[in-house]
Scaffold this active site. Structure first.
Site, PDB file in Angstrom:
ATOM      1  N   SER A  19      -5.008   0.491  -9.412  1.00  0.00           N
ATOM      2  CA  SER A  19      -5.470   0.890 -10.747  1.00  0.00           C
ATOM      3  C   SER A  19      -6.458  -0.123 -11.317  1.00  0.00           C
ATOM      4  O   SER A  19      -7.362   0.241 -12.075  1.00  0.00           O
ATOM      5  CB  SER A  19      -4.270   1.035 -11.690  1.00  0.00           C
ATOM      6  N   ASN A  20      -6.305  -1.402 -10.947  1.00  0.00           N
ATOM      7  CA  ASN A  20      -7.241  -2.429 -11.403  1.00  0.00           C
ATOM      8  C   ASN A  20      -8.573  -2.372 -10.665  1.00  0.00           C
ATOM      9  O   ASN A  20      -9.563  -2.934 -11.129  1.00  0.00           O
ATOM     10  CB  ASN A  20      -6.637  -3.822 -11.229  1.00  0.00           C
ATOM     11  N   LYS A  24       5.765   0.381  -5.027  1.00  0.00           N
ATOM     12  CA  LYS A  24       5.356  -0.360  -6.221  1.00  0.00           C
ATOM     13  C   LYS A  24       5.783   0.452  -7.426  1.00  0.00           C
ATOM     14  O   LYS A  24       5.364   1.607  -7.594  1.00  0.00           O
ATOM     15  CB  LYS A  24       3.846  -0.586  -6.244  1.00  0.00           C
TER      16      LYS A  24
END
Length: 329
Positions: A71-72, A195
């Site tokens: 997502s980063n 995760k």
């Protein structure tokens, strides 16, 4: 906690990297994995030089592994060729700097099973060691839980490298996989971890307990609950704020593992306050922090943009306490 699940003196796991699928799970020791941000030139192409510099800086700080296209990493802003380029540049930078043992996990989630498998193949070809898969969620109401399990099994069957599940309701139209589903999928020989960015530590505890004694890895998805993750048997964190403060994030793990619980809790509080800035501002805030404290970071791809004025100052100052702790290590 077994000796094989601890950080070595440099902060890295002691197991070496190989290219065989059967040995990959052992290459994910307890620690801090950094979902790196994407860097772009003023011409809006992938900034290979900064990508290399950033990866080596983090490796030298002792991080346990990398995630690209999380997502980063602005994966949704990259085409397939750019994704492969970032993976390949990251891998080659680490190898050339002597960090051949560090895993590079590649985000490969896509709306269809077909494209997800395609991305997994491309990730392996570019040097990835594992893939991280968001559940398909565009047609969320049409994908039953059985179909979702079938999707992950099909991907795991076809992927040339091991699979981690990525549970992040905020990026998946609210789809929040249950501990039952994750534990069921953990039985697949090529599904080696999860995760949990849902932040549900009860779920994390259930998954960690159910897979104890296996090679399956349970990671928290944010550095603000590192202690909580380790306390229930999780294997560390995949968290974006480690882009900015890798040493501080690692020190929480080390302190907890060495029995210094008060120190771990004290530093966890500082890390959590810094992480709150990144949580509120997303990957853009991580770029703000990098630019302020390291002199690189740059702008995200449109339609996202860096904050300006008071909002920019507030984000920069929000990381100050954390950066003070980072520089002291």
């Amino acid at each position: 906690m077994s000796p094989s699940s601890t950080l070595d003196a440099t902060g890295n796991g002691s197991n070496g990297h190989t290219n065989t699928t059967t040995s990959m799970a052992s290459d994910l020791p307890v620690g801090i994995y950094v979902p790196t941000v994407a860097f772009f030139t003023p011409e809006d192409t992938v900034d290979e030089a900064t990508t290399r510099k950033h990866a080596v800086r983090l490796a030298e700080a002792g991080v346990t592994g990398f995630v690209v296209h999380g997502s980063n990493g602005e994966a949704v802003h990259l085409d397939h060729a750019e994704r492969s380029l970032v993976t390949r540049v990251t891998r080659s930078a680490l190898d050339e700097a002597g960090f051949t043992h560090l895993p590079v996990i590649v985000g490969c989630g896509a709306p269809s099973t077909r494209e997800t498998i395609q991305l997994c193949v491309e990730a392996a070809q570019a040097g990835g060691t594992h893939v991280l898969i968001l559940p398909p969620s565009y047609y969320n109401s049409l994908v039953t839980n059985d179909l979702l399990l079938d999707h992950f099994r099909a991907v795991a069957d076809a992927s040339p490298i091991p699979v981690l599940i990525y549970n992040f309701p905020g990026a998946s139209s609210g789809l929040d996989m249950s501990s039952d589903s994750i534990i069921t999928l953990a039985a697949h020989p090529n599904i080696v971890g999860v995760k949990l960015t849902c932040g549900n530590t009860g779920k994390l505890a259930r998954v960690a307990a159910a897979t104890q004694g296996t090679s399956f890895r349970t990671f928290g998805g944010s550095v603000d609950f590192t202690v909580q993750t380790l306390a229930v048997g999780g294997h560390g964190i995949i968290g974006g704020t480690a882009n900015i403060a890798p040493k501080a994030c690692l020190e929480v793990v080390r302190a907890w593992q060495s029995g210094k619980q008060d120190k771990a809790r004290e530093l966890q509080a500082i890390v959590a306050r810094g992480d709150w800035v990144a949580i509120q501002g997303g990957f853009v805030s991580v770029k703000v922090g990098l630019q302020k404290y390291y002199g690189y970071g740059g702008a995200p791809r449109r339609p996202c943009a860096l904050p300006t004025g008071e909002k920019l100052t507030a984000q920069e100052e929000g990381f100050a306490e954390l950066m003070q702790a980072e520089k002291a290590l």
